[in-house]
Design a protein around this motif. Structure first.
Motif, PDB file in Angstrom:
ATOM      1  N   ASN A   1      20.654  42.853  30.996  1.00  0.00           N
ATOM      2  CA  ASN A   1      21.332  43.276  29.752  1.00  0.00           C
ATOM      3  C   ASN A   1      22.501  42.369  29.409  1.00  0.00           C
ATOM      4  O   ASN A   1      23.542  42.821  28.925  1.00  0.00           O
ATOM      5  N   ALA A   2      22.345  41.086  29.655  1.00  0.00           N
ATOM      6  CA  ALA A   2      23.387  40.101  29.377  1.00  0.00           C
ATOM      7  C   ALA A   2      23.341  39.661  27.917  1.00  0.00           C
ATOM      8  O   ALA A   2      22.414  39.992  27.176  1.00  0.00           O
ATOM      9  N   ALA A   3      24.341  38.873  27.502  1.00  0.00           N
ATOM     10  CA  ALA A   3      24.299  38.165  26.220  1.00  0.00           C
ATOM     11  C   ALA A   3      24.146  36.684  26.536  1.00  0.00           C
ATOM     12  O   ALA A   3      24.801  36.176  27.459  1.00  0.00           O
ATOM     13  N   SER A   4      23.277  35.997  25.790  1.00  0.00           N
ATOM     14  CA  SER A   4      23.073  34.570  26.030  1.00  0.00           C
ATOM     15  C   SER A   4      23.010  33.841  24.700  1.00  0.00           C
ATOM     16  O   SER A   4      22.607  34.413  23.682  1.00  0.00           O
ATOM     17  N   PHE A   5      23.447  32.584  24.700  1.00  0.00           N
ATOM     18  CA  PHE A   5      23.344  31.751  23.509  1.00  0.00           C
ATOM     19  C   PHE A   5      23.389  30.298  23.955  1.00  0.00           C
ATOM     20  O   PHE A   5      23.734  29.998  25.097  1.00  0.00           O
TER      21      PHE A   5
ATOM     22  N   GLY B   1      26.946  41.862  30.706  1.00  0.00           N
ATOM     23  CA  GLY B   1      25.753  42.442  31.314  1.00  0.00           C
ATOM     24  C   GLY B   1      26.107  43.245  32.564  1.00  0.00           C
ATOM     25  O   GLY B   1      27.276  43.607  32.776  1.00  0.00           O
ATOM     26  N   VAL B   2      25.097  43.507  33.365  1.00  0.00           N
ATOM     27  CA  VAL B   2      25.254  44.403  34.517  1.00  0.00           C
ATOM     28  C   VAL B   2      24.655  43.782  35.766  1.00  0.00           C
ATOM     29  O   VAL B   2      23.557  43.230  35.728  1.00  0.00           O
ATOM     30  N   ASN B   3      25.394  43.837  36.847  1.00  0.00           N
ATOM     31  CA  ASN B   3      24.830  43.581  38.176  1.00  0.00           C
ATOM     32  C   ASN B   3      25.498  44.559  39.124  1.00  0.00           C
ATOM     33  O   ASN B   3      26.571  44.291  39.647  1.00  0.00           O
ATOM     34  N   GLY B   4      24.881  45.717  39.298  1.00  0.00           N
ATOM     35  CA  GLY B   4      25.523  46.781  40.062  1.00  0.00           C
ATOM     36  C   GLY B   4      26.543  47.477  39.179  1.00  0.00           C
ATOM     37  O   GLY B   4      26.460  48.663  38.936  1.00  0.00           O
ATOM     38  N   SER B   5      27.516  46.723  38.652  1.00  0.00           N
ATOM     39  CA  SER B   5      28.456  47.255  37.663  1.00  0.00           C
ATOM     40  C   SER B   5      28.576  46.225  36.538  1.00  0.00           C
ATOM     41  O   SER B   5      28.005  45.135  36.621  1.00  0.00           O
TER      42      SER B   5
ATOM     43  N   ARG C   1      30.997  44.409  28.979  1.00  0.00           N
ATOM     44  CA  ARG C   1      30.043  45.268  28.274  1.00  0.00           C
ATOM     45  C   ARG C   1      28.600  44.984  28.645  1.00  0.00           C
ATOM     46  O   ARG C   1      28.284  43.943  29.221  1.00  0.00           O
ATOM     47  N   THR C   2      27.726  45.891  28.253  1.00  0.00           N
ATOM     48  CA  THR C   2      26.287  45.727  28.431  1.00  0.00           C
ATOM     49  C   THR C   2      25.612  45.956  27.080  1.00  0.00           C
ATOM     50  O   THR C   2      26.187  46.588  26.191  1.00  0.00           O
ATOM     51  N   GLY C   3      24.404  45.428  26.923  1.00  0.00           N
ATOM     52  CA  GLY C   3      23.669  45.645  25.684  1.00  0.00           C
ATOM     53  C   GLY C   3      24.315  44.979  24.484  1.00  0.00           C
ATOM     54  O   GLY C   3      24.143  45.434  23.353  1.00  0.00           O
ATOM     55  N   ALA C   4      25.069  43.897  24.708  1.00  0.00           N
ATOM     56  CA  ALA C   4      25.660  43.130  23.608  1.00  0.00           C
ATOM     57  C   ALA C   4      24.622  42.157  23.059  1.00  0.00           C
ATOM     58  O   ALA C   4      23.584  41.918  23.674  1.00  0.00           O
ATOM     59  N   VAL C   5      24.930  41.574  21.901  1.00  0.00           N
ATOM     60  CA  VAL C   5      24.084  40.563  21.288  1.00  0.00           C
ATOM     61  C   VAL C   5      24.798  39.218  21.398  1.00  0.00           C
ATOM     62  O   VAL C   5      25.999  39.134  21.157  1.00  0.00           O
ATOM     63  N   GLY C   6      24.055  38.171  21.772  1.00  0.00           N
ATOM     64  CA  GLY C   6      24.604  36.816  21.738  1.00  0.00           C
ATOM     65  C   GLY C   6      23.793  35.992  20.763  1.00  0.00           C
ATOM     66  O   GLY C   6      22.565  36.108  20.744  1.00  0.00           O
TER      67      GLY C   6
END
Ligand SMILES: *[C@@H]1O[C@H](CO)[C@@H](O)[C@H](O)[C@H]1NC(C)=O
Ligand SMILES: *[C@@H]1O[C@H](CO)[C@@H](O)[C@H](O)[C@H]1NC(C)=O
Ligand SMILES: *[C@@H]1O[C@H](CO)[C@@H](O)[C@H](O)[C@H]1NC(C)=O
Ligand SMILES: *[C@@H]1O[C@H](CO)[C@@H](O)[C@H](O)[C@H]1NC(C)=O
Ligand SMILES: *[C@@H]1O[C@H](CO)[C@@H](O)[C@H](O)[C@H]1NC(C)=O
Ligand SMILES: *[C@@H]1O[C@H](CO)[C@@H](O)[C@H](O)[C@H]1NC(C)=O
Ligand SMILES: *[C@@H]1O[C@H](CO)[C@@H](O)[C@H](O)[C@H]1NC(C)=O
Ligand SMILES: *[C@@H]1O[C@H](CO)[C@@H](O)[C@H](O)[C@H]1NC(C)=O
Ligand SMILES: *[C@@H]1O[C@H](CO)[C@@H](O)[C@H](O)[C@H]1NC(C)=O
Length: 361
Positions: free
Chosen positions: A271-275, A290-294, A320-325
């Motif tokens: 659930n990361a943001a990438s660009f 995004g998330v890795n454990g937290s 944050r999680t579920g962001a848009v990049g």
């Protein structure tokens, strides 16, 4: 809400304090490299797990979730020299949803798959920019196979999407994600807008996965990490659409006996943001939040030429999680997302050439 934001700042400032007290200069440089700058916030409701695509100089976000309500509105952000403008676009005609994916082909945007609160979805919609907010039409469904376990093929969510040109034909690709049995998948399908058809293409080795990130550069797609069996995966795969083949890149954790990956301790995530951004003629990929454990705010820069990662300034606002990049005009942006119950509408630009400055965010 202010109180909550402080909670998220605390760990970062403690880390900074520790770093600035340290005499080891090797730990101080990279986490200061790059600057996150606040730009115009989304005019619509805060949300996370929105779908996104970019057409020319405008980045679009479509659908999304705020923890209770799902959305069906469409917004376009066009950066200007100082900040940029959000404009509302034509309403998405499909069901409200989260965890859908978007891609763009030949100046049209596509949104497919997702989750409506009851089941995964497979309907596909095409957006054409234009007067009065542009328009949407329905296209062929994502070809979700029947799940032998459940006998169901409602659809898929937490998939990954990208666009490439396969032997001269511009296509969108959608793969990985969770099926209606909530099982991770690794099948991948190419959508050809010219004849409105989906066709299965090759899958990479490695595990099935959901919520993986992607970079596209030089007509190759790079699938990064993702979630499988409650763990973030430490692999990365490059897809060549002309040969329909996948190649594994270096592991994104400290696996080799060489020194280059000793610092690769917190790249893996879902659930990361990438660009992807072009600095002069040098193109680099960026992975953040995004998330890795937290929740993680670590930011990493990927060098396509060398297959190596470099630590950059951590995401300076609520992690944050579920962001848009996305990237417009060669500039990289991260917007929306969820910070442990706090749903966000803010937008930041990352300038990798500047030094971290806490006064502009
Ligand atoms: C989601 O948005 C709706 C409508 O604005 C609001 O009533 C609800 O409280 C929001 N939920 C959360 C968790 O913010
Ligand atoms: C850029 O966008 C911001 C936010 O919409 C606006 O306030 C500003 O006037 C714009 N600047 C230019 C140069 O267009
Ligand atoms: C889209 O959202 C609006 C506002 O919540 C709602 O009135 C409309 O029925 C929704 N459309 C669909 C197809 O769900
Ligand atoms: C769609 O077009 C592609 C080439 O662009 C072709 O390979 C494929 O067979 C076509 N599919 C159908 C169903 O016509
Ligand atoms: C899933 O994780 C559990 C606990 O870490 C492990 O025991 C199990 O072997 C894993 N399953 C698969 C299919 O990798
Ligand atoms: C992941 O963890 C959750 C909560 O601990 C558990 O309910 C679920 O079964 C796990 N999933 C897998 C695939 O192991
Ligand atoms: C990375 O792994 C090597 C062994 O392969 C180990 O010596 C080194 O301490 C590790 N680095 C970190 C930061 O964990
Ligand atoms: C991050 O993911 C890796 C690989 O799944 C795992 O070994 C590590 O413990 C995770 N870190 C956290 C903080 O969960
Ligand atoms: C961007 O390019 C400039 C000029 O070549 C260089 O000084 C700078 O280090 C580069 N930044 C990154 C992040 O590659």
């Amino acid at each position: 809400m202010k109180h909550l934001k402080y909670l998220f700042f605390l760990p970062a400032s403690l880390v900074l304090l520790a770093v600035s007290c340290s005499k080891d200069s090797s730990t101080t440089s990279t986490d200061e490299s790059g600057d996150w700058i606040k730009r115009s916030s989304l005019n619509g409701d805060a949300r996370y797990e929105a779908a996104s695509f970019v057409i020319e100089d405008t980045g679009y976000i479509v659908t999304g979730f705020n923890g209770t309500d799902r959305y069906n509105d469409t917004w376009g952000f066009t950066p200007n020299s100082s900040s940029g403008q959000w404009l509302q676009k034509a309403q998405f005609p499909g069901a409200k949803r989260n965890s859908a994916v978007g891609f763009s082909v030949n100046k049209k945007g596509y949104v497919t798959t997702g989750y409506d609160g009851a089941r995964p979805l497979k309907d596909t919609w095409e957006y054409t920019p234009g007067a009065n907010g542009g328009s949407w039409v329905q296209r062929a469904d994502f070809p979700e196979p029947v799940n032998p376990g459940t006998g169901l093929n409602f659809g898929r969510y937490e998939a990954t999407a990208w666009s490439l040109t396969a032997n001269g034909v511009a296509k969108g690709y959608v793969g990985f994600g969770l099926n209606s049995g909530q099982s991770a998948q690794k099948d991948v399908y190419a959508y050809n807008p010219a004849n409105n058809t989906w066709a299965q293409v090759a899958s990479p080795g490695g595990d099935k996965r959901s919520a993986a990130a992607v970079f596209v550069n030089a007509n190759k797609a790079y699938i990064i990490s993702g979630l499988y069996n409650n763990s973030s995966l430490n692999d990365m795969w490059m897809y060549n659409p002309d040969t329909d083949t996948w190649t594994e890149m270096n592991k994104i954790s400290n696996i080799s006996t060489e020194g280059f990956d000793d610092d690769y301790t917190d790249i893996v995530r879902y659930n990361a943001a990438s660009f992807v951004m072009n600095n002069g003629s040098v193109v680099k990929g960026y992975l953040t939040v995004g998330v890795n454990g937290s929740l993680t705010n670590k930011t990493w820069e990927y060098d396509f030429a060398t297959d190596r990662w470099l630590r950059k300034t951590y995401f300076e606002k609520s992690t944050r999680t579920g962001a848009v990049g996305f990237t417009m005009k060669g500039r990289g942006f991260v917007t929306t997302g969820s910070a442990s119950g706090l749903t966000l509408d803010d937008l930041y630009e990352f300038d990798p050439t500047k030094t971290r400055d806490d006064n502009n965010n």
